[in-house]
Design an enzyme around this catalytic site. Structure first.
Site: not given
Ligand code: KIV
Length: 271
Positions: A51-52, A90, A120, A122, A189
């Site tokens: 999602d970057s 993501d 993925k 978070e 991270e």
């Protein structure tokens, strides 16, 4: 008769075997067909449609604005470029935090509409129920702990996480819970290298670090950082392998000057 080309594909099981063998896992972000094709042909193990994309593709300050439809568009493009690597996508902010029904529906959309191999998301304890539901539906899940950029407004900064014992202990516990919930791997991270090393040793599943030192089972970087497209972003953990900013600027300036000087196109470049 198989309708598939015989190519040796990397799966979540391959990553598990790499950890057992002690061979490090290489992971890089990708958001489009052309770069995905290059990275896959170069032999990358895992491509992350991160999602970057919200930052490096769309120019947003954070990862929060990107939508599920936009992530699906990027993932579809990446999938068309690859033959052997594992593609993880993501789940963007707001598509899994509310409850496990919504999380499962978002994960299913990614898998059905993109052809990607895993998702993925978070977070720790608070997303365990959603992870269990998604894994039960047959969808591999990669976790993400430490600096989780979707929570940037809670953290307030992009500084190293889990330096204090209480947060480090929570991270250790979350890592164990994510493994028990069925995650096949974890991104760690921006946390201290010793903590990342301890967590990696304590887990059976592989850890993939970014700013988490050398003892993770693999490493991930954002492609724009590795290739030197973003020159403003120079965190300590980053190794920049190219200066594409300089090369691209030079090439484009040369093109402009050739056009202005009526040097391009020449006779050989014309029909
Ligand atoms: O979105 C992303 O690029 C990521 C990596 C930094 C791990 O989550």
């Amino acid at each position: 008769m198989s309708t598939h080309k015989e190519v040796k594909r990397i799966t979540t099981h391959t990553l598990q075997k790499l950890k057992l063998k002690g061979e490090k896992i290489s992971m890089l972000t990708a958001y489009d067909f052309s770069f995905a094709r290059l990275f896959d042909a170069a032999g990358i193990d895992v491509l992350l449609v991160g999602d970057s994309a919200s930052n490096v593709m769309a120019g947003h300050e954070t990862t929060l604005p990107i939508t599920l439809d936009q992530m699906i568009y990027h993932a579809q493009s990446v999938i068309r470029g690859i033959h052997h690597c594992l593609v993880v996508v993501d789940l963007p902010f707001g598509t899994y935090q509310s409850n496990s029904d919504i999380a499962l529906a978002s994960a299913i959309r990614i898998m059905k509409e993109t052809g990607a191999h895993a998702i993925k998301l978070e977070g720790g304890e608070e997303v365990v129920d959603s992870i269990k539901r998604i894994v039960s539906a047959g969808i591999p899940v990669m976790g993400h702990l430490g600096l989780t950029p979707q929570s940037i407004y809670k953290f307030g900064t992009y500084n190293v996480r889990a330096k204090e014992e209480a947060e480090a202990n929570k991270l250790r516990n979350d890592a164990r819970l994510l493994q028990e919930a069925g995650c096949f791997a974890l991104v760690l991270e921006k946390i201290p290298a010793t903590l990342a090393g301890d967590v990696s040793k304590s887990l059976e599943i592989p850890t993939i670090g970014i700013g988490a030192g050398p003892d993770c089972d693999g490493q991930v970087l954002v492609m724009h950082d590795l290739l030197g497209i973003n020159t403003e972003f120079k965190p300590r953990f980053l190794r920049q392998y190219l200066n594409l900013h300089e090369s691209i600027t030079g090439a484009v300036q040369q093109y402009i000057s050739d056009v202005k000087a009526k040097d391009f196109p020449n006779e050989k470049e014309s029909y």
